[in-house]
Design an enzyme around this catalytic site. Structure first.
Site, PDB file in Angstrom:
ATOM      1  N   GLU A 183       3.672  -0.346   6.650  1.00 25.13           N
ATOM      2  CA  GLU A 183       5.125   0.305   6.364  1.00 25.13           C
ATOM      3  C   GLU A 183       4.812   1.756   5.892  1.00 25.13           C
ATOM      4  OE1 GLU A 183       6.614  -3.895   4.675  1.00 25.13           O
ATOM      5  OE2 GLU A 183       7.235  -2.224   3.535  1.00 25.13           O
ATOM      6  N   CYS A 185       6.419   7.601   0.954  1.00 19.49           N
ATOM      7  CA  CYS A 185       5.346   6.458   0.340  1.00 19.49           C
ATOM      8  C   CYS A 185       4.600   6.091   1.621  1.00 19.49           C
ATOM      9  CB  CYS A 185       5.951   5.363  -0.232  1.00 19.49           C
ATOM     10  SG  CYS A 185       4.894   4.026  -0.892  1.00 19.49           S
ATOM     11  N   CYS A 236      -4.670  -5.891   1.997  1.00 26.79           N
ATOM     12  CA  CYS A 236      -5.328  -5.441   0.879  1.00 26.79           C
ATOM     13  C   CYS A 236      -6.214  -6.539   0.444  1.00 26.79           C
ATOM     14  CB  CYS A 236      -4.333  -4.868   0.047  1.00 26.79           C
ATOM     15  SG  CYS A 236      -5.241  -4.096  -1.532  1.00 26.79           S
ATOM     16  N   CYS A 282      -3.545  -8.424  -6.256  1.00 25.95           N
ATOM     17  CA  CYS A 282      -2.755  -8.377  -7.228  1.00 25.95           C
ATOM     18  C   CYS A 282      -1.745  -9.583  -7.266  1.00 25.95           C
ATOM     19  CB  CYS A 282      -2.276  -7.087  -7.436  1.00 25.95           C
ATOM     20  SG  CYS A 282      -3.241  -5.571  -7.615  1.00 25.95           S
ATOM     21  N   CYS A 320       1.805  -8.951  -5.818  1.00 28.11           N
ATOM     22  CA  CYS A 320       2.006  -8.414  -4.568  1.00 28.11           C
ATOM     23  C   CYS A 320       1.749  -8.933  -3.685  1.00 28.11           C
ATOM     24  CB  CYS A 320       1.044  -7.131  -4.658  1.00 28.11           C
ATOM     25  SG  CYS A 320       0.894  -6.298  -3.117  1.00 28.11           S
ATOM     26  N   GLY A 334      -2.160  -1.383   0.542  1.00 28.50           N
ATOM     27  CA  GLY A 334      -3.607  -0.867   0.393  1.00 28.50           C
ATOM     28  C   GLY A 334      -4.003  -0.387  -0.916  1.00 28.50           C
ATOM     29  N   GLU A 335      -5.475  -0.275  -1.096  1.00 36.37           N
ATOM     30  CA  GLU A 335      -6.068   0.388  -2.361  1.00 36.37           C
ATOM     31  C   GLU A 335      -6.460   1.639  -1.898  1.00 36.37           C
ATOM     32  OE1 GLU A 335      -6.354   0.488  -5.805  1.00 36.37           O
ATOM     33  OE2 GLU A 335      -7.608   2.340  -5.170  1.00 36.37           O
ATOM     34  N   LEU A 360      -0.972  -0.207 -14.139  1.00 42.12           N
ATOM     35  CA  LEU A 360      -1.638  -1.022 -15.511  1.00 42.12           C
ATOM     36  C   LEU A 360      -1.114  -2.384 -15.684  1.00 42.12           C
ATOM     37  CD1 LEU A 360      -3.453  -0.426 -18.205  1.00 42.12           C
ATOM     38  CD2 LEU A 360      -1.315   0.253 -19.149  1.00 42.12           C
ATOM     39  N   ASN A 419      11.367  -6.884  -9.276  1.00 40.36           N
ATOM     40  CA  ASN A 419      12.472  -6.897  -8.381  1.00 40.36           C
ATOM     41  C   ASN A 419      12.312  -8.407  -7.821  1.00 40.36           C
ATOM     42  OD1 ASN A 419      14.465  -6.084  -6.622  1.00 40.36           O
ATOM     43  ND2 ASN A 419      13.260  -5.271  -5.048  1.00 40.36           N
ATOM     44  N   CYS A 456       8.184  -5.836  -3.050  1.00 38.22           N
ATOM     45  CA  CYS A 456       6.878  -5.927  -2.509  1.00 38.22           C
ATOM     46  C   CYS A 456       6.460  -6.956  -1.639  1.00 38.22           C
ATOM     47  CB  CYS A 456       5.907  -5.883  -3.826  1.00 38.22           C
ATOM     48  SG  CYS A 456       4.023  -5.823  -3.287  1.00 38.22           S
TER      49      CYS A 456
HETATM   50  S1  SF4 Z   1      -1.331  -3.195  -2.263  1.00 43.38           S
HETATM   51 FE1  SF4 Z   1      -1.618  -2.412  -4.193  1.00 43.38          FE
HETATM   52  S2  SF4 Z   1      -0.493  -3.966  -5.532  1.00 43.38           S
HETATM   53 FE2  SF4 Z   1      -0.803  -4.812  -3.547  1.00 43.38          FE
HETATM   54  S3  SF4 Z   1      -2.850  -6.205  -3.855  1.00 43.38           S
HETATM   55 FE3  SF4 Z   1      -3.329  -4.208  -3.114  1.00 43.38          FE
HETATM   56  S4  SF4 Z   1      -3.797  -2.692  -4.777  1.00 43.38           S
HETATM   57 FE4  SF4 Z   1      -2.461  -4.494  -5.534  1.00 43.38          FE
END
Ligand code: SF4
Length: 372
Positions: free
Chosen positions: A107, A120, A127, A131, A134, A177-178, A233, A308, A350
């Site tokens: 996306e 964005c 990922c 988290c 997410c 993704g990270e 954070l 959200n 998300c």
């Molecule tokens: S995309 Fe971002 S918020 Fe989602 S799991 Fe990966 S690091 Fe965490």
């Protein structure tokens, strides 16, 4: 909408000026032709070799046969009433270091504002970070994106909205993704994005957001060319952060904030801390006071992102608690902003597009972090 300029041959998208010089030389052309392709591709945003009028006609023709500019393909566009456009993009199977990259769907979001647009972008498909707020986390890592696939998202979004572009473009690496776990490709892409001879976007207008990968932050701090840094954070103590971001067990808050304190900020720069407010979980006045303490001695600003509500079992924070939280930070001199997700009517939470796409038989999945 520009498509692939060719479907066969070496893909030139994502290559640096040096790589393009080496490419033209290896094809018996002078190196400066590579620099001309670099200029046409990133500075003039020409995606068809036939439109690269700074090249001789014979070379344009040859490139059309022997090379390609493989932009991600727009599978779907979701337009929001506030002007936000959310793209589902298809990435083809591609050759890369270490083997073939599988086809994937990601996306990208285009957010127009009065004087600028913000794009964005995703840096990985899926990922691995996990988290808990997410939905992308539920996908696991599908694969890393190449530099071309990452910069291609910026080019597609700009091209698709060409008629309405404002003079300033902001780019945020906050999609799927990270970024610091796909370090080399992300840096290769950033060097083109921030290059005055490339896409010429100011480092003041590009933000990389990380879940807190300490070695990646340390590596980034050594780079000559780098974007602004944002840290996701989302908690005021290790126990709380462990619960929603298991990455905190590997890189606990002390180590993360130490790396932030050592991070060499430029005179104009502040670190951004993103804090998703999850109702009843991390939004109390005590949390706010702990955040103030954690961020003391840091040149920082805080973005509060009210949760959200969507598929995940967290509550929307109460507006009064949001305001109390904000005020505690502001009263202690911390610059603090409350940010609501854009495009709420087109599934801004998300991972919502991810769910939709995963239900579609022919596609893979994608997500947007809430922190935009
Ligand atoms: S995309 Fe971002 S918020 Fe989602 S799991 Fe990966 S690091 Fe965490």
């Amino acid at each position: 909408m520009a498509g692939n300029s060719s479907t066969c041959g070496a893909d030139l998208l994502g290559k640096s000026a040096n790589e393009l010089r080496a490419f033209t030389e290896s094809h018996g052309e002078p190196a400066y032709r590579g620099a001309q392709i670099y200029h046409a591709l990133y500075s003039e945003r020409r995606f068809e070799f036939s439109a690269m009028t700074n090249l001789p006609a014979a070379l344009r023709e040859r490139l059309s046969r022997e090379a390609a500019i493989a932009l991600p393909k727009v599978l779907r566009r979701y337009r929001s009433a506030d002007g936000t456009v959310r793209y589902v993009l298809a990435l083809a199977e591609s050759e890369r270091k270490g083997g073939l990259g599988k086809p994937a769907t990601i996306e990208t979001v285009f957010m127009p504002e009065e004087k600028r647009q913000t794009i964005c972008i995703s840096t990985q498909a899926g990922c691995a970070v996990d988290c808990h707020f997410c939905l992308t986390a539920t996908l696991g890592l599908i694969r890393n994106l190449s530099a071309g696939e990452i910069i291609g998202q910026v080019l597609v979004a700009l091209e698709d909205n060409q008629a309405a572009l404002k003079p300033q473009t902001n780019v945020v690496l906050m999609g799927q993704g990270e970024p610091l776990l796909n370090y080399e490709a992300v840096m290769a892409m950033l060097r083109i994005l921030l290059d005055p001879n490339g896409m010429a976007i100011s480092p003041k207008h590009v933000t990389l957001s990380t879940s807190g990968i300490v070695p990646g932050i340390e590596k980034l701090s050594q780079e000559k060319v780098r974007p602004k840094l944002a840290i996701s954070l989302n908690a005021s103590s290790n126990e709380q952060r462990d619960e929603i971001m298991p990455i905190n067990r590997k890189y606990p808050m002390e180590a993360l904030l130490d790396a932030c304190r050592r991070y060499p900020l430029r005179p104009w720069e502040r670190l951004t801390f993103e804090y998703v407010l999850l109702g009843g979980f991390n939004d109390s006045p005590e949390d706010a006071r702990r955040v103030v303490k954690l961020l003391s001695n840091l040149r920082a600003k805080v973005n509060l992102i009210p949760w959200n509500p969507g598929e995940l079992p967290y509550e929307k924070p109460d507006p009064e608690r949001i305001e109390t939280f904000r005020k505690i930070l502001a009263d202690k001199g911390l610059p603090v902003f409350v940010r609501y997700s854009r495009g709420q009517d087109v599934m801004a939470a998300c991972g919502q597009l991810a769910l939709l796409e995963s239900a579609a038989p022919s596609s893979s999945v994608a997500h947007i972090s809430p922190a935009i």
